[in-house]
Design an enzyme around this catalytic site. Structure first.
Site, mmCIF file in Angstrom:
data_model
loop_
_atom_site.group_PDB
_atom_site.id
_atom_site.type_symbol
_atom_site.label_atom_id
_atom_site.label_comp_id
_atom_site.label_asym_id
_atom_site.label_seq_id
_atom_site.Cartn_x
_atom_site.Cartn_y
_atom_site.Cartn_z
ATOM 1 C CB SER A 98 -19.652 -7.017 -31.194
ATOM 2 O OG SER A 98 -19.079 -7.123 -30.240
ATOM 3 C CG ASP A 239 -17.949 -9.687 -27.129
ATOM 4 O OD1 ASP A 239 -17.814 -10.296 -26.730
ATOM 5 O OD2 ASP A 239 -17.897 -9.215 -28.594
ATOM 6 C CG ASP A 241 -21.896 -10.413 -29.753
ATOM 7 O OD1 ASP A 241 -20.498 -10.142 -29.706
ATOM 8 O OD2 ASP A 241 -22.314 -10.116 -30.446
ATOM 9 C CG ASP A 243 -18.799 -11.841 -30.312
ATOM 10 O OD1 ASP A 243 -18.316 -11.768 -29.607
ATOM 11 O OD2 ASP A 243 -19.323 -12.483 -31.778
#
Ligand code: MG
Length: 456
Positions: A98, A239, A241, A243
């Site tokens: 992440s 960010d 990843d 999400d």
């Protein structure tokens, strides 16, 4: 709940490559997951340099326990979650750390419905991991692997089709995927909505040459400059990843994430007329103000997107109307799309927010939101749990909420004191419209904390 998570945190397991995070560890996670969730498992990764090696280890664990694997390659976590849900796969796993720095990597486990695995199931998975209780198959039961990157189009389509055609026409936006997987999705989504799209840090690169995976105001300075230079309506960044999504406004100013939540909440609640907005106790009171303006009610959860997502699913199953959910960190959840944070959807939603304001500038709209002052501090202690308890005792005569840690609620301010799950410290948050009121409340709490912590 039986037991406690030992290795996994709120959003998966993470560690530094070559130290805690190794292919051996991920192989065993794959074997544990494959022993629990039989069938077809979809896997994906972000752009980290270690992603390919760890994906191979994960797939080996899954295949040797008899699962078939669909390798989606590099894609955003919410894209993998969407694809798992709509293709009726039996589960999934994402190799990602992440927002953590480049030397980290990790694993998020996804259930068949696209949500992150619950604490209860993670504890069972960890049990198998530590006991090495893997159902390794014989030669005739080994799973097979296929590739599925073309399915990424399904995720892009789902977001684009959520909005009226051409809703972004006349808008200019700048996208900063931070060298991460959103480079494959967000620029395309916004272009297909009709926006003119510029990009920065849009080449997949696990060395993160432009900025770190955490989108901070400092790291997004080049994005702000590009928004100003191109006269864009806004800039959006993700960010590692994707999400989460965060924004800079038309003046190049970073929009604090609670304000981002509020802007989108205002739009979503106006469209939905009523219903619940689900959010952790740590979110700004701004979110409650905006909900009330539209006749919506706030439902508070413990801190963690997974608790928000699961609470939304539960409330809907019970017949409640749930309009929106999310955290004050740019992680927002759209119940008519999917029950997880989705940065691509959030980027698209900002286009709709702006379109609903009839040509006004985003900077103007942000400035109209009520201003709150937020203090966020940490305090080290060897016994966080008893310190939280001491704060609760000290403020026992006031309105207290115990959804996560202790929240002291006053007319003009609130304070949240929680024990860290991973370090010997407490986290303190105070919010008030008046900075002096917030500072005073912070001093009251610190008086209790320092009295209870010898040697500080
Ligand atoms: Mg993330």
């Amino acid at each position: 709940m039986q037991g406690k998570k030992q290795m996994f945190g709120t959003n998966g397991v993470r560690g530094v490559i070559g130290e805690m995070m190794t292919p051996t560890l991920v192989l065993k996670i794959g074997a544990a997951l494959g022993s629990m969730r039989r069938g077809t498992i979809a896997v994906g990764r972000d752009t980290r340099t270690s992603g390919e090696a760890l994906t191979h280890a994960l797939k080996a664990g899954l295949l040797m326990t008899g699962c078939d694997v669909v390798d989606m390659g590099i894609l955003p976590t919410p894209a993998l979650q969407y694809i798992i849900k709509t293709n009726r796969f039996d589960g999934g796993a994402m190799i990602t750390a992440s927002h953590n720095p480049p030397e980290y990597n990790g694993v998020k486990i996804i259930e068949a419905d696209g949500t992150e695995m619950s604490d209860e199931e993670i504890i069972l998975l960890e049990g198998r991991f530590f006991a090495e209780e893997f159902d390794v198959t014989g030669w005739d039961g080994v799973g097979s692997e296929s590739a599925g990157p073309e399915r990424l189009e399904e995720y892009i389509d789902a977001i684009v089709n959520h909005f009226p055609e051409g809703i972004g026409e006349g808008m200019t936006v700048v996208v900063d995927p931070g060298s991460g997987p959103a480079a494959l999705t967000t620029p395309i989504i916004l272009s297909r909505m009709g926006c003119r799209v510029h990009t920065i840090n849009a080449r997949l690169d696990g060395t993160f040459p432009g900025r770190l995976p955490e989108p901070t105001p400092e790291g997004l300075q080049p994005l702000s400059e590009m928004v100003l230079a191109t006269g864009a309506d806004f800039g959006v960044a993700h960010d590692g990843d994707a999400d989460r999504a965060v924004f800079v406004d038309s003046k190049g100013r970073y929009i604090e994430e609670n304000y981002e939540f509020g802007l989108i909440e205002d739009y979503v609640c106006a469209k939905n007329s009523g219903g619940l907005v689900v959010t952790p106790v740590a979110t700004s009171r701004l979110i409650r103000d905006i909900a009330e303006k539209h006749g919506c009610t706030i439902d508070y959860t413990p801190v963690g997107s997974i608790y928000v997502a699961r609470r939304m699913i539960k409330l809907i199953a019970e017949g409640a109307k749930v309009s929106f959910g999310g955290e004050g960190n740019g992680g927002l959840i759209y119940p008519d799309h999917q029950f997880c944070r989705d940065g691509g959807m959030t980027a698209a939603m900002m286009v709709a927010v702006l379109a609903s304001h009839n040509g006004r500038k985003l900077a103007e709209i942000v400035d109209e939101l009520p201003a709150y002052h937020l203090i966020k501090e940490k305090h080290h202690t060897t016994d966080p749990a008893s310190l939280v308890h001491a704060v609760e005792e000290a403020f026992a005569k006031e309105t207290i909420e115990k959804i996560d840690g202790v929240k002291i609620i006053r007319e003009n301010a609130w304070a949240l004191v929680r024990a860290s799950g991973t370090e010997p410290m407490i986290r303190i948050m105070i919010e008030a419209k008046d900075p002096a009121v917030a500072d005073a409340m912070y001093r009251e709490i610190m008086a209790v904390a320092t009295e209870e912590t010898p040697g500080t």
